[in-house]
Every structure is written in C-alpha cells, then in structure tokens.
Enzyme design. Sequence first.
Site, PDB file in Angstrom:
ATOM      1  N   THR A 173       2.297   2.874  -2.384  1.00  0.00           N
ATOM      2  CA  THR A 173       3.590   2.738  -3.280  1.00  0.00           C
ATOM      3  C   THR A 173       3.285   3.537  -4.567  1.00  0.00           C
ATOM      4  OG1 THR A 173       3.186   0.760  -3.966  1.00  0.00           O
ATOM      5  CG2 THR A 173       4.839   0.937  -2.298  1.00  0.00           C
ATOM      6  N   GLY A 174       2.249   4.022  -4.722  1.00  0.00           N
ATOM      7  CA  GLY A 174       1.880   4.779  -5.913  1.00  0.00           C
ATOM      8  C   GLY A 174       1.188   4.097  -6.999  1.00  0.00           C
ATOM      9  N   LYS A 175       0.255   2.851  -6.750  1.00  0.00           N
ATOM     10  CA  LYS A 175      -0.327   2.262  -7.642  1.00  0.00           C
ATOM     11  C   LYS A 175      -1.324   2.983  -8.387  1.00  0.00           C
ATOM     12  CE  LYS A 175      -0.965  -1.246  -4.890  1.00  0.00           C
ATOM     13  NZ  LYS A 175      -0.385  -0.778  -3.681  1.00  0.00           N
TER      14      LYS A 175
ATOM     15  N   PRO B  71       0.816  -1.186   0.048  1.00  0.00           N
ATOM     16  CA  PRO B  71      -0.102   0.119   0.007  1.00  0.00           C
ATOM     17  C   PRO B  71       0.788   1.324  -0.191  1.00  0.00           C
ATOM     18  CG  PRO B  71      -0.604  -1.526   2.029  1.00  0.00           C
ATOM     19  CD  PRO B  71       0.473  -2.032   1.342  1.00  0.00           C
TER      20      PRO B  71
ATOM     21  N   GLU C 210      19.997   3.343  27.284  1.00  0.00           N
ATOM     22  CA  GLU C 210      19.938   4.123  25.906  1.00  0.00           C
ATOM     23  C   GLU C 210      21.524   4.430  25.734  1.00  0.00           C
ATOM     24  OE1 GLU C 210      17.724   4.013  24.187  1.00  0.00           O
ATOM     25  OE2 GLU C 210      16.096   3.582  25.420  1.00  0.00           O
TER      26      GLU C 210
HETATM   27  P1  ADP Z   1      -1.399   2.646  -3.603  1.00  0.00           P
HETATM   28  O1  ADP Z   1      -2.538   3.116  -4.675  1.00  0.00           O
HETATM   29  O2  ADP Z   1      -0.320   1.909  -4.224  1.00  0.00           O
HETATM   30  O3  ADP Z   1      -1.878   2.614  -2.238  1.00  0.00           O
HETATM   31  P2  ADP Z   1      -1.242   5.828  -4.004  1.00  0.00           P
HETATM   32  O4  ADP Z   1      -0.950   5.821  -5.505  1.00  0.00           O
HETATM   33  O5  ADP Z   1      -2.808   5.900  -3.759  1.00  0.00           O
HETATM   34  O6  ADP Z   1      -0.939   4.429  -3.403  1.00  0.00           O
HETATM   35  O7  ADP Z   1      -0.504   6.753  -3.201  1.00  0.00           O
HETATM   36  C1  ADP Z   1      -1.040   7.493  -2.217  1.00  0.00           C
HETATM   37  C2  ADP Z   1      -0.132   8.998  -2.269  1.00  0.00           C
HETATM   38  O8  ADP Z   1       1.082   8.832  -2.065  1.00  0.00           O
HETATM   39  C3  ADP Z   1      -0.229   9.569  -3.779  1.00  0.00           C
HETATM   40  O9  ADP Z   1      -1.314  10.288  -3.763  1.00  0.00           O
HETATM   41  C4  ADP Z   1       1.173  10.494  -3.752  1.00  0.00           C
HETATM   42  O10 ADP Z   1       0.824  11.701  -3.158  1.00  0.00           O
HETATM   43  C5  ADP Z   1       1.932   9.676  -2.707  1.00  0.00           C
HETATM   44  N1  ADP Z   1       2.869   8.711  -3.469  1.00  0.00           N
HETATM   45  C6  ADP Z   1       2.865   7.496  -3.529  1.00  0.00           C
HETATM   46  N2  ADP Z   1       4.062   6.891  -4.407  1.00  0.00           N
HETATM   47  C7  ADP Z   1       4.461   7.850  -5.089  1.00  0.00           C
HETATM   48  C8  ADP Z   1       5.475   7.831  -5.950  1.00  0.00           C
HETATM   49  N3  ADP Z   1       5.900   6.941  -6.541  1.00  0.00           N
HETATM   50  N4  ADP Z   1       5.813   9.181  -6.340  1.00  0.00           N
HETATM   51  C9  ADP Z   1       5.134  10.051  -5.912  1.00  0.00           C
HETATM   52  N5  ADP Z   1       4.116  10.178  -4.973  1.00  0.00           N
HETATM   53  C10 ADP Z   1       3.618   9.175  -4.458  1.00  0.00           C
HETATM   54 ZN    ZN Z   2      16.556  -0.727  24.437  1.00  0.00          ZN
END
Ligand code: ADP
Ligand code: ZN
Length: 628
Positions: A217-219, A215, A435
């Site tokens: 990652t920008g799908k 989740p 720590e």
């Molecule tokens: P997924 O569908 O893989 O769960 P999303 O495409 O909905 O993820 O990503 C959610 C948000 O995170 C996007 O609207 C963007 O702002 C940011 N984001 C995620 N991946 C990227 C990427 N590779 N480049 C730029 N922004 C990203």
């Molecule tokens: Zn510790």
Amino acid sequence: MKVSWKTVLLWSLPFLVIGFFLWQSFLTPSNNDLNNNVASSRMTYGRFLEYLDMGWVKRVDLYDNGHTAIVEALGPELGNRVQKIRVELPPNAPELITKLRKAQIDIDAHPIKDNNAIWNLLGNVFFPIVFLGGLVLLFRRSGNASGGPGQAMSFGKSKALFQMEAKTGIVFNDVAGVDEAKEEFEEVVTFLKQPDSFTAVGAKIPKGVLLVGPPGTGKTLLAKAIAGEASVPFFSISGSEFVEMFVGVGASRVRDLFKKAKENAPCIVFIDEIDAVGRQRGTGVGGGNDEREQTLNQLLTEMDGFEGNTGVIVIAATNRADILDSALLRPGRFDRQVSVDVPDLNGRLAILKVHTKNKKMASNVSIKTIARRTPGFSGADLANLLNEAAILTVRRQKDAISINEVDASIDRVVAGMEGTPLTNSKSKRLIAYHEVGHAIVGTLLEDHDEVQKVTLIPRGQAKGLTWFIPGDDQSLVSRAQIKARIMGALGGRAAEEVVFGSTEVTTGASNDLQQVTSMARQMVTRFGMSSIGPLSLESEDSNPFLGRGMNSSSEYSDEVAIKIDRQVYQIVSECHEKVLRIIEDNRVVIDRLVDLLIEEETIDGEVLAQIISEYTSIPQKQAYIKLI
Ligand code: ADP
Ligand code: ZN
Ligand code: MG
C-alpha cells in the site's frame, strides 16, 4: 592488544606443519609417477608374461610395495613405439624378479608414498590446533574487561545489514491515494527541516511513527518520500533481519543501526516488518523467543536513549498493529500511528495517474475504467498491472498501451493464466449455460454489479468466467446487494439444473457454492441481517498466533448454532428459488446467448445487455448509478 608468545607459537604451528609436508613431497617427486605419469593403458599379468616371453618388455618400474608395475614395452602390437603400460602384479610373484633379471630387463623399485598421509596429519594435528587456537583467542577476548560477555561470540557481529540511502529521490508526489497519511507526514518533514521552530515553543518532536497497512500500500514508499522531501539520509532494515540464530546478534544490530543513525542525524530510520521483532513479549506458541525479546528490549532502550531533538525519526511499518508489544506503542516511542489502507476508487485513480505518467498510453485508455475494474488492488498491484500491460504491449509489437492490454493484464492478475478453450462438446455447452446463468441473473437483478463480459476461455482453475464491474464502495454493502450476489453466484448451477436436469449438474459450481454459503453465513453471524437479529456472533480472526480464518471460537450456545444453520439454509434456498425462476422465465434469450457464446467464446457486457433488452427490461443498476 598485547600479543603473547604463546599465541604466536600456536598460530604459527599449523603453517610449520603444512610447510614441512609440502617440502617433503617435493623432495620425492618421482613418487607421483604412479598417479601422474602412467599411461592410460593397462594389461593383465598373463599378457605381461607373454610380452616378456616375446622379448618386448624393455623396462619395469615397481611401485606400491611391488603390487603395481609400470612396464615400458615395444612391439608390433604397440605400433612399434615404446609405451608405458600398467600391470597389477599378484601378491607373491618372487619368480618374476628372477625372470626379469634373466631377461636382463631394467628394473627399478620405488618407495611407497601414501598421499593420504598429509590429509591424515592435517586431520589429526592441524584442525585440533586451529580449534585450540580459536578457543584461546575467544577466552582472551572475553577475559578483556572491555568486551563483556556479549562480545565473546563476536563471530555473529552484525555486518551492517541495514541500508543507507543518502538521497531517496522520492517525493510526496510519487505517493498517491493516501492523503491522510501524507498530511501527517508533512509535519514530520517540517520538523526535519526546521527543528528549531518546534523546540522554540517547547514542542516535543515525535520519535517514532508507526505505519500500519496491508502489503503493497506504499508504506516503504511513504517513508522514503519523507526522507526525500526533507532531503535527509534514509536508513532501512527489515525486522526479520534482526532475528538471527545467535542470541545477541539482533540487539547488536539495533545498537549499530542507531549508532550510525545518530552520526548522520537528522535522518530517517525505517524498520520494515517490525512485527517480526515487536510482537507481544512472553506469548507465542511454544514459549517466548529470547533472541527476539532481547532485540526488542534493545530497540526500546535505544528509542528511550536518544532525546527528541537529536533529529532521528524512526518510522516502522507493519501490517498487524494488533500484535505489537504495548511497550512499543507507549508515548515517547511509536506514539503516532498512521494507517495506510488499500486505496478506494479515487485512490486507485490517483495512483494510476502517477504510474501512467512515464508510460505511453493509447488514447482509448480511460484510467477511470481501469480504476473501476480493480477494486481491492493495492498500489503495488496497480503498478505491477501497468507494467504487465506494458510488457504485453511490447510482445504484441504495438507502440502504446491500449485498453486491450490493460484488460488482459487485469484478467490475468485476477483469475490466472489464460488456458486453451475447450473444443465443441457437451461440456462446453454446459459451461456456456453455467456462465450465461451467472450473467443473466447478474444483469436482471437491480442490486447486482454490472456484467463486464462472459467468456468461455479458461483461466486458472475456472473453465469459463463471468466478469462484473464492481460498484465503488466495497466496504459498505447493503443486505440487498449481498442477496443479489448470492443469487448471481447461484445462477450458474441453477442454469445447469434447469437445462440439463438435476442429475446432470456438475462439480463446476463448487466454488460458487462456497461463496454462497460463506456470504449467507456472514449475513447471519456477522452482519445481523437475518431474523436472529442484530447480533455479532462470530468475529473475524482475532488471535494473532493462529493463522487467519482459523478462529473457531463460538460465542453462542448450541441452541443458537442450530438457529444460525437454519437461517443460512433459509437464505440460500430462498435465493435459489428466485434464481430458478429467473432462468426459467428467460430460457429463450439464454439459449440464444449460449449459441452466441459458443461461437464467439466471449460476449461483451454491452452486447449482452443489448440482446437481453430485446426480450425483457433491464433494471437501472443501483451500484452503477452511485459511480457516475
Ligand atoms: P509496502 O511497503 O506498503 O508493502 P511499497 O511502498 O513497497 O509497499 O510499495 C511497492 C510499490 O508499489 C511502490 O514502489 C510503488 O511503485 C507502488 N505503490 C504502492 N503504493 C503506492 C501509492 N500509494 N502510490 C504510488 N505508488 C504506490
Ligand atoms: Zn460459476
Ligand atoms: Mg514495504
């Protein structure tokens, strides 16, 4: 549609009934007096008789079969104004009437009106009629040859649960750090723009592309970018949206979606979370799910139905390709798989560049530093991180995001909310030693990540924290590095032991010990890093129907199990010995660091290294060198 007189009659009946009763109640308006008109005051029957004797009563209205009276009275007690007072009368008070008449008081009796009557009638007549009417309608529908059985229950018909965006406004430049996936998709864009050049040479156009990745990652973003680049409409629906309570709804939604898509071709159809409908059929705990299978079948049918050159391209996203039905992955359906992974250092850099573009960053912010501090962050995590930092900047009334805000946001995302520091006490001292124990071991081991800072400010569950700057390549970790991490994690407990004695050690190390054990165990059973040899004895969870980490199937004999336990024990105790020695050898600088930490609550990595280097030499960091 032919309307029969029966239907007309059935449907008009309820309205007639309601109308009749409304009309009735208007005819006898005075009946409402008892409830509406009555004064708020009441009095007892005895008091009423007294009033009567005093001659204060002017008029009596009887309601409710003679059980209730509204008395109009005038007297000094009532402020010499005529007032209406409610009196409950005893069941048998016949002498009252005589008395009233003797006193020449105006009496009137009102018929009972049961307000509930309407509701009773509604319950008894109206609802059954509606119900019957509904049934008649249903049967009439299903009787129609055109409808077929699937239409009988048309109350579940899809209400366009997919979204349509004519223009997504997102381009490839908005997506960063996933270059392979982007390359793959540039081809799809070319097809959408110039389908003829493909068909001219007889090339079949891909119908479906499956995006696989964790989740955030920008799908979704990628899918939108394709539509944006090709400037075609973007239809999207989530797989979970297909699965409904009523059998057949999902399938009808799929039909609707594809119908709309074909009307708007060329376009992109995006199905998010396709695993919700697309998982292997006929499996699952507790048998299959009819509805899901129907939906999946419909989806497969639709994908087979449209020809490659209709210009509809289906993009589906999932984070688990392994559980998808193999029929979905067959050529001609989702025959292309593109994986989108959590970004590496360079990916994070690129994504941060995209997301800092529209933000005001102070000049001291190095995107590289942020990228280095955020291993394992997805694109969405990074976007969220920068947003948090921006919000914090506003709250601190600054006009540009500085590295302080970014750092604070990273800390918060990784370790939770900041708590209030402990007051000076013995446990604060113990935590400080714990720590500093982590920090000194981390600093003095060549293969350990560099220390970023040590702090006594609690966050989340942790009472104190030692932060490390992770090396770049987290996916390829050497045996020496794992051992160094085990030792670093043991450093806290070891310091407690050396300084306070083995009877004073605390539960504070439980989390560290969990990590230690798990790392040591994986060295033996997964990475072949023990004297048992290069064997993979346990694999990461592979059963899609049990949660992650629930895999307990052992692929070895009891004999091997004993060997594994012995190896794990040996690794940990060896590391423990070494760590104890490091702590004992560096006791002087540890004491000094603890004093400083208690005073300042946070020690920066550079200050820490500076102080330690006054006492002993710090090795060049392997992981760190690779980075630069
Ligand atoms: P997924 O569908 O893989 O769960 P999303 O495409 O909905 O993820 O990503 C959610 C948000 O995170 C996007 O609207 C963007 O702002 C940011 N984001 C995620 N991946 C990227 C990427 N590779 N480049 C730029 N922004 C990203
Ligand atoms: Zn510790
Ligand atoms: Mg998504």
